[in-house]
Design a protein around this motif. Structure first.
Motif, PDB file in Angstrom:
ATOM      1  N   CYS A   1      36.083  45.331  31.163  1.00  0.00           N
ATOM      2  CA  CYS A   1      37.466  45.529  30.720  1.00  0.00           C
ATOM      3  C   CYS A   1      37.528  45.096  29.270  1.00  0.00           C
TER       4      CYS A   1
ATOM      5  N   ARG B   1      38.010  42.472  28.010  1.00  0.00           N
ATOM      6  CA  ARG B   1      37.441  41.149  27.734  1.00  0.00           C
ATOM      7  C   ARG B   1      35.918  41.187  27.586  1.00  0.00           C
ATOM      8  N   ALA B   2      35.303  42.291  28.042  1.00  0.00           N
ATOM      9  CA  ALA B   2      33.836  42.348  28.072  1.00  0.00           C
ATOM     10  C   ALA B   2      33.258  42.193  26.669  1.00  0.00           C
TER      11      ALA B   2
ATOM     12  N   GLY C   1      30.740  40.938  32.823  1.00  0.00           N
ATOM     13  CA  GLY C   1      30.913  41.183  31.401  1.00  0.00           C
ATOM     14  C   GLY C   1      31.419  40.022  30.583  1.00  0.00           C
ATOM     15  N   CYS C   2      31.970  38.986  31.194  1.00  0.00           N
ATOM     16  CA  CYS C   2      32.495  37.886  30.392  1.00  0.00           C
ATOM     17  C   CYS C   2      32.408  36.591  31.176  1.00  0.00           C
TER      18      CYS C   2
ATOM     19  N   CYS D   1      30.746  44.121  37.429  1.00  0.00           N
ATOM     20  CA  CYS D   1      32.171  44.294  37.168  1.00  0.00           C
ATOM     21  C   CYS D   1      32.386  45.627  36.469  1.00  0.00           C
TER      22      CYS D   1
ATOM     23  N   ASN E   1      35.653  35.447  34.449  1.00  0.00           N
ATOM     24  CA  ASN E   1      35.441  35.571  35.894  1.00  0.00           C
ATOM     25  C   ASN E   1      33.965  35.566  36.263  1.00  0.00           C
TER      26      ASN E   1
END
Ligand code: SF4
Length: 367
Positions: free
Chosen positions: A278, A280-281, A309-310, A275, A313
């Motif tokens: 963003c 949220r990472a 990263g999270c 990814c 998703n």
């Protein structure tokens, strides 16, 4: 590096006649081959063979070597004998070198009849020698070396001018009854290049060698080649490709192979899905993705590894991959084929992914 896919999922291939470059078929629905050209002096036989070995290991199917002098022509027999892939000799002006290249066992010769001195006299015997040896030729038209008359008539290296030049050259071979040749019509501008190949493709069934010439350093050249080859291959045009970069030829081969892999025209090797990260990472995705890519670059099994990263998703996006990680809270969920198999601390994410990827790749290769 053996190509195994011949049909594009995007478009049926243009119908071209088949020629052989040693054991590698080109055209007639054969898998699209990747070529490159050595940049060592051909006279330096060891350095040239070393580079050819590196190119072959990177997935190169056919290699071309420049033959600008008698000493280069003299180096051909050993290079041909020791090369693991078919060798094409690139020759201008001197018919003598063409005969020598054929005798040396080259799989093909790139030679334009229009720039061979006294082609009227030597052309028929060149073609006969090629035919007797069962080798093919390539006509290579380049924007930079378009002949003066055509340049003047068309006002520059336009698609029409380049195609007129290619047709003129092709007719010179065909007039002496020789048909085992492919054609390239290279231009440095991807849009002009695409228009030129489209026009040439409509004029006959010659196999086509795609190239954006003088495409620039790796970054620019890669983008130009992806655009131009992508557009043409997505229309079914192109039988063999050469990416030209002001960089190591090994880079050219890597780009060429990836273009074919991502277009579904060559079996995929290791691929990474990561990814962009963003707000949220919760881990450094870019660093993770780079470390995983570096750690798995030699994997030949078609394994897909996802780095997310999270956990919003991540698990969903990782489901499509063979192996993935979704990170959060200082930990990483390791996901195999969509299932979370374990959770590891952040500093264990990369080692765990690399180890698991190698296990899965080993299992794939055993099948
Ligand atoms: Fe952002 Fe998470 Fe998507 Fe990565 S996976 S881009 S961190 S939402």
């Amino acid at each position: 590096g053996t190509p195994t896919v011949s049909e594009s999922p995007l478009h049926p291939r243009r119908v071209s006649r088949r020629i052989m470059v040693g054991p590698v078929p080109v055209g007639g629905g054969a898998p699209i081959s990747v070529q490159s050209m050595t940049n060592t002096p051909t006279t330096d036989i060891n350095a040239t063979l070393q580079q050819i070995a590196e190119l072959a290991a990177a997935g190169c199917d056919i290699v071309r070597v420049a033959v600008p002098s008698q000493d280069d022509a003299d180096a051909l027999p050993i290079i041909v004998r020791k090369s693991p892939i078919p060798v094409i000799a690139d020759i201008h002006f001197q018919s003598r070198y063409v005969f020598q290249a054929i005798d040396a066992g080259c799989a093909a010769v790139r030679v334009n009849p229009g720039n061979i001195r006294k082609f009227d006299e030597v052309g028929p015997s060149i073609c006969r020698a090629a035919e007797d040896a069962g080798i093919s030729l390539r006509i290579g038209v380049n924007a930079g070396s378009l002949d003066k008359d055509l340049y003047a008539r068309y006002g520059g290296p336009t698609p029409e001018a380049l195609v007129a030049s290619a047709l003129k050259e092709a007719h010179m071979f065909e007039d002496v009854g020789f048909h085992d040749f492919k054609i390239s019509v290279k231009h440095h501008d991807p849009v002009t290049m695409v228009e030129t190949y489209r026009l040439l493709a409509s004029k006959g069934d010659w196999p086509l060698h795609l190239g954006v010439t003088e495409a620039g350093p790796a970054w620019q050249g890669t983008i130009k080649s992806c655009l131009a080859f992508g557009a043409l291959l997505a229309e079914g045009i192109g039988d063999t490709i050469r990416v030209s970069l002001s960089a190591s030829p090994v880079e050219e081969v890597k780009v060429g192979c990836k273009i074919l892999e991502y277009l579904g025209l060559r079996q995929r090797h290791f691929d990474i899905i990561s990814c962009p990260s963003c707000g949220r990472a919760q881990v450094d995705v870019i660093q993770l993705a780079n470390e995983v890519t570096e750690g798995l670059k030699d994997i030949t099994a078609p394994i897909r590894v996802a780095v997310m990263g999270c956990i919003v998703n991540g698990p969903g996006e990782a489901r499509e991959a063979d192996l993935g990680v979704a990170s959060g809270n200082g930990k990483g969920q390791i996901i195999i084929k969509g299932k979370v198999v374990k959770t590891v601390p952040e500093d264990q994410i990369v080692p765990t992914l690399l180890e698991t990827a190698r296990q899965i790749a080993g299992e794939m290769e055993e099948l």
